[in-house]
Design a protein around this motif. Sequence first.
Motif, mmCIF file in Angstrom:
data_model
loop_
_atom_site.group_PDB
_atom_site.id
_atom_site.type_symbol
_atom_site.label_atom_id
_atom_site.label_comp_id
_atom_site.label_asym_id
_atom_site.label_seq_id
_atom_site.Cartn_x
_atom_site.Cartn_y
_atom_site.Cartn_z
ATOM 1 N N TRP A 85 0.481 2.691 9.409
ATOM 2 C CA TRP A 85 -0.763 3.010 9.477
ATOM 3 C C TRP A 85 -1.441 4.066 8.648
ATOM 4 O O TRP A 85 -2.461 4.027 8.200
ATOM 5 C CB TRP A 85 -0.926 3.742 11.333
ATOM 6 N N ASP A 86 -0.513 4.827 8.134
ATOM 7 C CA ASP A 86 -0.803 5.863 7.272
ATOM 8 C C ASP A 86 -1.398 5.060 5.864
ATOM 9 O O ASP A 86 -2.421 5.423 5.468
ATOM 10 C CB ASP A 86 0.229 6.668 6.746
ATOM 11 N N ARG A 87 -0.690 4.190 5.456
ATOM 12 C CA ARG A 87 -1.275 3.197 4.112
ATOM 13 C C ARG A 87 -2.494 2.416 4.479
ATOM 14 O O ARG A 87 -3.259 2.488 3.776
ATOM 15 C CB ARG A 87 0.194 2.378 3.827
ATOM 16 N N GLU A 93 6.035 1.427 -1.343
ATOM 17 C CA GLU A 93 6.541 1.666 0.250
ATOM 18 C C GLU A 93 7.785 2.579 -0.068
ATOM 19 O O GLU A 93 8.246 3.254 0.871
ATOM 20 C CB GLU A 93 6.657 0.467 0.804
ATOM 21 N N ARG A 94 8.623 1.723 -1.068
ATOM 22 C CA ARG A 94 10.030 2.648 -1.391
ATOM 23 C C ARG A 94 9.964 4.071 -1.763
ATOM 24 O O ARG A 94 10.866 4.847 -1.787
ATOM 25 C CB ARG A 94 10.807 1.747 -2.042
ATOM 26 N N GLU A 95 8.859 4.017 -2.661
ATOM 27 C CA GLU A 95 8.929 5.551 -3.138
ATOM 28 C C GLU A 95 8.398 6.602 -2.239
ATOM 29 O O GLU A 95 8.687 7.835 -2.438
ATOM 30 C CB GLU A 95 7.679 5.423 -4.383
ATOM 31 N N ASP A 96 7.488 6.171 -1.290
ATOM 32 C CA ASP A 96 7.184 7.021 -0.018
ATOM 33 C C ASP A 96 7.365 6.604 1.394
ATOM 34 O O ASP A 96 6.494 6.164 2.175
ATOM 35 C CB ASP A 96 5.722 7.654 -0.492
ATOM 36 N N HIS A 100 -5.388 4.947 4.744
ATOM 37 C CA HIS A 100 -5.895 5.487 3.125
ATOM 38 C C HIS A 100 -6.548 4.568 2.534
ATOM 39 O O HIS A 100 -7.518 4.706 1.653
ATOM 40 C CB HIS A 100 -4.481 5.767 2.353
ATOM 41 N N ARG A 101 -6.079 3.101 2.418
ATOM 42 C CA ARG A 101 -6.705 1.736 1.651
ATOM 43 C C ARG A 101 -8.215 1.801 2.282
ATOM 44 O O ARG A 101 -8.996 1.650 1.473
ATOM 45 C CB ARG A 101 -6.067 0.961 1.799
ATOM 46 N N GLU A 102 -8.248 1.962 3.538
ATOM 47 C CA GLU A 102 -9.838 1.733 4.190
ATOM 48 C C GLU A 102 -10.551 2.712 3.872
ATOM 49 O O GLU A 102 -11.738 2.537 3.634
ATOM 50 C CB GLU A 102 -9.566 1.412 5.710
#
Length: 545
Positions: free
Chosen positions: A509-511, A500-503, A514-516
């Motif tokens: 919601w975006d994360r 999370e800190r890297e981006d 992407h996972r789903e």
Amino acid sequence: MSLSIKMEIDTVEDVTCLDPELLQLPEVSPFALKTTPQLVEDLFSQWLSLPESGHLVKSLIDDAKAGTNVNTSVNFSNVNAVGSSSLPSMFPGGNAPPLSPKSSSGSPRTLKQKSSPSALGSPLKLVSDPMQEVIPQFYFQNGRPPTKELKEQCLSKINLLFKYPLNGLQIDEFKTVLKEVCKLPSFLSSALFRKIDVDCAGIVTRDAFIKYWVDGNMLTMDIATQIFEILKCPGFKHLTQVDFKPVLRELLATHPGLEFLRNTPEFQDRYAETVIYRIFYHINRSENGRLTLRELKRGNLIAAMQHADEEEDINKVLRYFSYEHFYIIYCKFWELDTDHDFFIDRENLIKYGNHALTYRIVDRIFSQAPRKFTSEVEGKMGYEDFVYFILSEEDKSSEPSLEYWFKCIDLDANGVLTPNEMQFFYEEQLHRMECMAQEPVVFEDILCQIIDMIAPEREDCITLRDLKGCKLSGNVFNILFNLNKFIAFETRDPFLIRQEREDPNLTEWDRFAHREYMRLSMEEDVEDGSNGSAEVWDESLEAPF
């Protein structure tokens, strides 16, 4: 001698009269002179006894008899300047009170003397007329007209694109005009074309385009106002969901990243609906289905449109237009809608996220506390209602999500969350933890944790403003009604925190999407592999790594 002079002065009262202020006595205030007439007479008699005054009065009488103009203001000033020091004091023993300091701008008597008609003429000209500053026009009801230079540049481009002015351009040729002259996203060309071609002739002539774009002052508007004017219906001051449908139809027909959907019209419609629902969820903050120009300017839709027009991979346009995001929303809805009637009831929604939600929060959702359902079936949630739910559930850091869940917890709708209201929802969480053999956390400890996390203005309640001012406010709702996310928050994975800190530009919601999407893609690959032939399976095994 003073008596005879006084008698002669009475004969020329029409020339000059006794005005207390003409005496100009610095030791006596004008108010004292006007309120005590006897004092004025005594002072005047003393003044006449002075030698200089006698010569002055004698000269004034001679000038009056001879018919010459009498300049009383100048002569009296001179006498005052000479004889004021020799005026007998009114106060015995010389114990006169001190005078007030003289203003640098002059006393009222001096100002009155300077502004006398004999010196300045007509009283109407005492104050010179102020210079009028010309303020340029800053409001134009129909938009600011373009400058001559800008208009000429625009007309030269139009003349190059409209080679045959009388014939005009058809809709498939009009996209070049939109890009070169209007500088707008290409998938707005059909909307602008139909806006100008009001007679549905199928062509837009050069003169018709100039009349709308140049003469209508569209040229000088900002891009948000231009798009707003193009999409809205005539006579309206807002945009509705229907106004966006032509834009999405053209995007589906022309964007290379959506080419694979051209043979599936049903999914095209679902994709368009999802994009429109997401737009109104984030931008229409009044939640009335009427998108105003102010809301459009405050949102990020224009930037997303420009990004979608420039990016060939539609999945990289995370705001609103990503196909992967649509895919996740639609698949989640389809999984819960077991009878596929395109409606979801309480029992369907309780299964969301592997039974992550409590019954009490689901009941609040179906009581339509956070938002009135658009479905006309009682006790059923439609697809649009589900889009609002899943966006709120999977990204509790956004303002629309905070407002959505705040309304759910605020049982009496008084604008604050009290400890009793939060305890009502946490009781079910506590019971579920006990059933799952989790170590239960009493509400008193949870309340202290929430207060420390939010740091509200008042410790006895939490307002929506308190929640919006804290980055961790979404966790409050997870603590109250989402057990899976509550446990995940208590046992945070350091690897996920580092991601999370890297981006930081990616939202929750975006994360989640992407996972789903990766999970669903792997599941489909496994299903395809198990249903495929042995030859296909062998080929996959021989693929290089």
